[in-house]
Write a protein that holds these residues in place. Structure first.
Motif, PDB file in Angstrom:
ATOM      1  N   ALA A  94      52.547  55.657  39.532  1.00 39.93           N
ATOM      2  CA  ALA A  94      52.658  54.153  39.447  1.00 39.93           C
ATOM      3  C   ALA A  94      53.393  53.678  40.655  1.00 39.93           C
ATOM      4  O   ALA A  94      54.226  54.449  40.980  1.00 39.93           O
ATOM      5  CB  ALA A  94      53.675  53.999  38.187  1.00 39.93           C
ATOM      6  N   LEU A  95      52.885  52.617  41.147  1.00 35.12           N
ATOM      7  CA  LEU A  95      53.562  51.945  42.294  1.00 35.12           C
ATOM      8  C   LEU A  95      54.030  50.557  41.931  1.00 35.12           C
ATOM      9  O   LEU A  95      53.685  49.738  41.287  1.00 35.12           O
ATOM     10  CB  LEU A  95      52.254  51.899  43.278  1.00 35.12           C
ATOM     11  CG  LEU A  95      51.540  53.373  43.849  1.00 35.12           C
ATOM     12  CD1 LEU A  95      50.511  53.064  44.694  1.00 35.12           C
ATOM     13  CD2 LEU A  95      52.788  54.186  44.353  1.00 35.12           C
ATOM     14  N   THR A  96      54.692  50.299  42.963  1.00 39.49           N
ATOM     15  CA  THR A  96      55.464  48.803  42.934  1.00 39.49           C
ATOM     16  C   THR A  96      54.156  47.772  43.555  1.00 39.49           C
ATOM     17  O   THR A  96      53.600  48.287  44.382  1.00 39.49           O
ATOM     18  CB  THR A  96      56.794  48.861  43.509  1.00 39.49           C
ATOM     19  OG1 THR A  96      56.632  48.909  45.095  1.00 39.49           O
ATOM     20  CG2 THR A  96      57.809  49.828  43.058  1.00 39.49           C
TER      21      THR A  96
ATOM     22  N   GLN B 119      51.506  47.957  33.012  1.00 34.91           N
ATOM     23  CA  GLN B 119      52.701  47.651  34.005  1.00 34.91           C
ATOM     24  C   GLN B 119      53.842  47.890  33.290  1.00 34.91           C
ATOM     25  O   GLN B 119      53.820  47.936  31.714  1.00 34.91           O
ATOM     26  CB  GLN B 119      52.767  46.293  34.544  1.00 34.91           C
ATOM     27  CG  GLN B 119      52.850  44.899  33.331  1.00 34.91           C
ATOM     28  CD  GLN B 119      52.791  43.726  34.108  1.00 34.91           C
ATOM     29  OE1 GLN B 119      53.965  43.480  34.704  1.00 34.91           O
ATOM     30  NE2 GLN B 119      52.174  42.914  34.068  1.00 34.91           N
ATOM     31  N   ARG B 120      54.802  48.419  33.735  1.00 35.90           N
ATOM     32  CA  ARG B 120      56.163  49.100  32.944  1.00 35.90           C
ATOM     33  C   ARG B 120      57.123  48.614  34.012  1.00 35.90           C
ATOM     34  O   ARG B 120      57.381  48.416  35.037  1.00 35.90           O
ATOM     35  CB  ARG B 120      56.172  50.693  32.785  1.00 35.90           C
ATOM     36  CG  ARG B 120      55.227  51.178  31.925  1.00 35.90           C
ATOM     37  CD  ARG B 120      54.970  52.616  31.798  1.00 35.90           C
ATOM     38  NE  ARG B 120      54.304  53.281  33.119  1.00 35.90           N
ATOM     39  CZ  ARG B 120      53.883  54.391  33.792  1.00 35.90           C
ATOM     40  NH1 ARG B 120      54.861  55.394  33.026  1.00 35.90           N
ATOM     41  NH2 ARG B 120      53.453  54.727  34.780  1.00 35.90           N
TER      42      ARG B 120
ATOM     43  N   LYS C 129      45.800  39.188  38.177  1.00 35.60           N
ATOM     44  CA  LYS C 129      44.504  38.992  37.712  1.00 35.60           C
ATOM     45  C   LYS C 129      43.926  40.386  37.119  1.00 35.60           C
ATOM     46  O   LYS C 129      43.366  40.440  36.090  1.00 35.60           O
ATOM     47  CB  LYS C 129      43.702  38.764  39.080  1.00 35.60           C
ATOM     48  CG  LYS C 129      43.694  37.276  39.239  1.00 35.60           C
ATOM     49  CD  LYS C 129      42.920  36.786  40.368  1.00 35.60           C
ATOM     50  CE  LYS C 129      43.123  35.322  40.825  1.00 35.60           C
ATOM     51  NZ  LYS C 129      42.227  34.973  42.292  1.00 35.60           N
ATOM     52  N   LEU C 130      44.208  41.220  37.900  1.00 39.04           N
ATOM     53  CA  LEU C 130      43.949  42.817  37.389  1.00 39.04           C
ATOM     54  C   LEU C 130      44.580  43.233  36.103  1.00 39.04           C
ATOM     55  O   LEU C 130      43.898  43.692  35.202  1.00 39.04           O
ATOM     56  CB  LEU C 130      44.218  43.715  38.505  1.00 39.04           C
ATOM     57  CG  LEU C 130      43.497  43.914  39.852  1.00 39.04           C
ATOM     58  CD1 LEU C 130      43.993  44.793  40.944  1.00 39.04           C
ATOM     59  CD2 LEU C 130      42.158  43.971  39.635  1.00 39.04           C
ATOM     60  N   ASP C 131      45.983  42.703  35.839  1.00 34.36           N
ATOM     61  CA  ASP C 131      46.371  42.954  34.508  1.00 34.36           C
ATOM     62  C   ASP C 131      45.927  42.126  33.369  1.00 34.36           C
ATOM     63  O   ASP C 131      45.652  42.812  32.436  1.00 34.36           O
ATOM     64  CB  ASP C 131      48.074  42.479  34.751  1.00 34.36           C
ATOM     65  CG  ASP C 131      48.896  42.768  33.622  1.00 34.36           C
ATOM     66  OD1 ASP C 131      48.408  44.042  32.807  1.00 34.36           O
ATOM     67  OD2 ASP C 131      49.743  41.894  33.139  1.00 34.36           O
TER      68      ASP C 131
ATOM     69  N   TYR D 169      56.658  48.488  37.740  1.00 36.57           N
ATOM     70  CA  TYR D 169      55.553  49.589  38.329  1.00 36.57           C
ATOM     71  C   TYR D 169      54.073  49.351  37.603  1.00 36.57           C
ATOM     72  O   TYR D 169      53.870  48.939  36.337  1.00 36.57           O
ATOM     73  CB  TYR D 169      55.901  51.060  38.045  1.00 36.57           C
ATOM     74  CG  TYR D 169      57.411  51.320  38.783  1.00 36.57           C
ATOM     75  CD1 TYR D 169      57.096  52.079  39.809  1.00 36.57           C
ATOM     76  CD2 TYR D 169      58.393  50.930  38.293  1.00 36.57           C
ATOM     77  CE1 TYR D 169      58.224  52.529  40.716  1.00 36.57           C
ATOM     78  CE2 TYR D 169      59.571  51.480  38.948  1.00 36.57           C
ATOM     79  CZ  TYR D 169      59.433  52.129  40.343  1.00 36.57           C
ATOM     80  OH  TYR D 169      60.602  52.383  40.922  1.00 36.57           O
ATOM     81  N   PHE D 170      52.979  49.555  38.496  1.00 36.68           N
ATOM     82  CA  PHE D 170      51.756  49.267  38.153  1.00 36.68           C
ATOM     83  C   PHE D 170      51.026  50.657  38.106  1.00 36.68           C
ATOM     84  O   PHE D 170      51.183  51.581  39.006  1.00 36.68           O
ATOM     85  CB  PHE D 170      51.054  48.461  38.748  1.00 36.68           C
ATOM     86  CG  PHE D 170      51.605  46.914  38.951  1.00 36.68           C
ATOM     87  CD1 PHE D 170      51.011  46.115  38.010  1.00 36.68           C
ATOM     88  CD2 PHE D 170      52.709  46.758  39.742  1.00 36.68           C
ATOM     89  CE1 PHE D 170      51.929  44.972  37.925  1.00 36.68           C
ATOM     90  CE2 PHE D 170      53.328  45.493  39.548  1.00 36.68           C
ATOM     91  CZ  PHE D 170      52.949  44.218  38.602  1.00 36.68           C
TER      92      PHE D 170
END
Length: 233
Positions: free
Chosen positions: A31-33, A63-64, A54-56, A71-72
Motif C-alpha cells: 500500500a502506498l501513499t 484506500q485505508r 477517479k481510480l477509487d 494508503y492506497f
C-alpha cells in the motif's frame, strides 16, 4: 442500446499514463501513499489526488487511513490479474516504455505479481506442480490434487485456512515476461508467504524484484525441479 459491462470506462481509467504508472507501482502488493504514487507517476500531489479519486470511484483501488496518512492498494486480486494480462499483451506487442536496464533480467527471473511469485521462477513452479501431478486441469479449471494437498502440507502451508477464504484456491495468471502461466489465487499467495517465512528470498523495496538466496534457490530447485517438467513434455 448497448448492454453488458462497460469495458471502455475501465479501459479509460487504466489507459491514462499517470494512472497506469500508479497501478503498476501497486502491483508490488504494498500500500502506498498519494505522495509515493505521485512520484511513481511523475505528477504533482494535487494531480495525483485527482487521478486516485477517479481510480477509487472506478473500483480499482482500496484506500485505508492510518494516522495522518491515507494508503492506497489495488482493490482485489481480480484487478491485479487484469493488469498482469495487459502487461503481457503490451510486452508481446513490443510496447515497452523504456530500454532494458540492469533490473530487467532480475525482474524477468523472479518478481512479485501483486501477492504471488512471477517471472521465470514463477512459471517454473507452476509447470513443475502440473508435471508432478499436484495441479491438474478439470473442465478448464485448475484443481489441487490429493498429492498436491500432501505436498503443500509438508511445506507447512495450511490448506484448511486457505479454503475458508473468498479468493479462489488455484488460478492461472499469464506471466507478462514469460508469456506462460504462473500460479495465482490463495495458494499462489501462500507459497510466496511461505518462501519468505523460510528466509529463502528477499524483496527489493524499490522494485518488484525478488532475490532468492543460494539456500533458497537450492531448496526451490529441489521442490520444483526442471527435470520433472522436461520429463512431462
Amino acid at each position: 442500446m448497448k448492454e453488458g459491462p462497460n469495458i471502455a470506462q475501465i479501459a479509460a481509467l487504466i489507459g491514462d499514463p499517470a494512472r497506469a504508472n500508479m497501478l503498476t507501482a501497486l502491483m508490488s502488493g504494498k500500500a502506498l501513499t498519494a505522495s509515493e504514487l505521485a512520484a511513481e507517476a511523475g505528477v504533482t500531489l494535487q494531480t495525483a489526488s485527482a487521478h486516485l479519486a477517479k481510480l477509487d470511484r472506478g473500483g480499482l483501488l482500496r484506500q485505508r487511513k492510518q494516522g495522518r496518512h491515507k494508503y492506497f492498494s489495488l482493490a482485489s486480486d481480480e484487478v491485479a490479474h487484469v493488469l498482469e494480462g495487459l502487461m503481457g499483451l503490451a510486452a508481446g506487442a513490443g510496447h515497452l516504455r523504456r530500454r532494458t536496464g540492469p533490473k530487467d533480467d532480475a525482474l524477468r527471473k523472479a518478481r512479485v505479481c501483486y501477492n504471488h511469485l512471477a517471472g521465470d521462477m514463477g512459471t517454473q513452479m507452476f509447470d513443475s506442480l502440473v508435471a508432478q501431478g499436484h495441479l491438474v486441469f478439470e473442465d478448464d479449471a485448475l484443481v489441487l490434487t490429493a498429492s498436491g494437498a500432501a505436498f503443500i502440507a509438508e511445506l507447512g502451508i495450511d490448506l484448511a485456512s486457505l479454503s475458508k477464504g473468498r479468493a479462489s484456491l488455484c488460478r492461472e495468471c499469464l506471466d507478462w515476461s514469460e508469456r506462460r502461466s504462473h500460479l495465482a489465487g490463495s495458494l499462489g499467495r501462500a507459497f510466496l508467504a511461505r518462501f519468505e517465512a523460510l528466509a529463502w528470498l528477499r524483496r527489493d523495496q524499490a522494485t518488484r524484484v525478488i532475490a532468492f538466496s543460494p539456500k533458497g534457490t537450492k531448496a526451490f530447485e529441489a521442490l520444483f525441479p526442471l527435470e520433472a517438467i522436461s520429463a512431462d513434455r
